[in-house]
Design a protein around this motif. Sequence first.
Motif, short mmCIF file in Angstrom:
data_model
loop_
_atom_site.label_atom_id
_atom_site.label_comp_id
_atom_site.label_asym_id
_atom_site.label_seq_id
_atom_site.Cartn_x
_atom_site.Cartn_y
_atom_site.Cartn_z
N GLU A 45 36.26 29.41 -19.81
CA GLU A 45 35.57 29.69 -17.84
C GLU A 45 34.35 30.75 -17.48
O GLU A 45 34.16 30.66 -17.12
N GLU A 46 35.24 32.27 -18.18
CA GLU A 46 34.63 33.10 -17.63
C GLU A 46 33.64 33.20 -18.38
O GLU A 46 32.19 33.86 -17.73
N PRO A 47 33.56 32.99 -19.84
CA PRO A 47 31.90 32.85 -20.33
C PRO A 47 30.68 31.81 -20.07
O PRO A 47 29.89 32.10 -19.80
N TYR A 48 31.31 30.25 -19.65
CA TYR A 48 30.48 29.44 -19.14
C TYR A 48 30.66 29.83 -17.94
O TYR A 48 29.46 29.22 -17.58
N SER A 49 31.24 30.07 -16.83
CA SER A 49 30.44 30.76 -15.44
C SER A 49 28.96 31.84 -15.29
O SER A 49 28.13 31.67 -14.78
N ILE A 50 29.69 32.58 -16.65
CA ILE A 50 28.10 33.77 -16.95
C ILE A 50 27.10 32.55 -16.89
O ILE A 50 25.57 33.39 -16.54
N GLU A 110 21.44 29.74 -13.27
CA GLU A 110 20.66 29.29 -11.65
C GLU A 110 20.62 30.34 -10.89
O GLU A 110 19.81 30.23 -9.92
N HIS A 111 20.79 31.80 -11.41
CA HIS A 111 20.91 32.45 -10.30
C HIS A 111 19.62 34.22 -10.72
O HIS A 111 19.18 35.13 -10.00
N TRP A 112 19.51 33.68 -12.43
CA TRP A 112 18.86 35.00 -12.62
C TRP A 112 17.49 34.66 -13.00
O TRP A 112 17.15 33.84 -13.71
N ALA A 113 15.93 35.25 -11.98
CA ALA A 113 15.20 34.84 -12.88
C ALA A 113 14.50 35.39 -13.33
O ALA A 113 13.47 34.77 -14.11
N GLU A 152 27.06 19.57 -6.86
CA GLU A 152 25.99 19.65 -7.80
C GLU A 152 25.67 20.19 -9.17
O GLU A 152 25.13 20.03 -10.03
N LEU A 153 26.89 21.75 -8.94
CA LEU A 153 27.11 22.27 -10.71
C LEU A 153 27.72 21.36 -11.79
O LEU A 153 27.70 20.81 -12.61
N LEU A 154 28.54 20.51 -11.04
CA LEU A 154 29.15 19.57 -11.57
C LEU A 154 28.62 18.65 -12.61
O LEU A 154 28.58 18.14 -12.97
N LYS A 155 27.60 17.71 -11.33
CA LYS A 155 26.85 16.36 -12.33
C LYS A 155 25.39 17.62 -12.51
O LYS A 155 25.21 16.48 -13.83
N LYS A 156 25.35 19.02 -12.72
CA LYS A 156 24.47 19.53 -13.31
C LYS A 156 24.54 19.40 -14.87
O LYS A 156 24.09 19.30 -15.74
#
Length: 282
Positions: free
Chosen positions: A119-124, A130-133, A171-175
């Motif tokens: 869960e942790e590495p996949y969360s990263i 999603e958040h780092w341009a 949204e993220l589950l679907k993506k």
Amino acid sequence: MAENAISAEDFIKFSEFFYRKTGISFEESKRYFVDKRLMERIAATSSTNFKAYFSMLRFQASGAETQILTNLMTVNETYFFREAYQFDCLVNSMLEEVVQYKQPGETIRIWSIPSSSGEEPYSIVIYLLEHWAKLNQYDVEILASDIDTAILETARRGIFTSRSVQNVSQELLKKYFRKLPGGNWQISDDIRDSVDFSRVNLIEAGDTRRFSRIDVIFCRNLLIYFDDISRQAAAKTFYQAMSPGAFICLGHSESMSRMSSLFSVRKFKDAIVYQKPLRGQA
């Protein structure tokens, strides 16, 4: 076999052995937890008693039983986006400092240890997407390690219960996930393939030698199971693996300042983390 087949002396012998092997220290309060798992393995290996089992454990050349027991003795309790403020700090602050010392196209290495069931590495990975341009400007490597070989296989499969994904938006589950029959969720192949999982015993120098030039480490809620000596050794191992200016995140109840003087405290908007000084800094 009698419930009291493992004596207080047996518990001490085993605890000392397990500590030398893993750095994990079991207090007397963990007697029931430890004894129950020892009894399971004594029965599973058809050992006549603790003495016979412990002798096999110590002298087995392959170390297979030690690994099986380690898998049973380690706790794997996690879920997606746990302590998410540190992921916010990763994308808002830490990486912005890391890239000051990188050229576009260079490698950024992020290490999750213990990675547990993934869960942790996949969360990263999801947070970066999603958040780092600036993600597309660099070659980002996500390394994930655990001492438990069984949990690493679970992590590689990338299948999670609804509880594990309770903090993931629809949204993220679907993506990034697909729903499986029975209610579980499997993360996408692309994200699974982006994480390099490996078995690592943090106190074994041979296991950690290949880790170098790490820019960010997530080591959350592992060192609480270590004693002071093991914590100091772990801090030194991390320090040696990290690039100058790299960051390390610990669990909310852990403090690097109480373990080692090698790191500086950095107080960012989202989180307090620890940094390996840049060259030339004290």
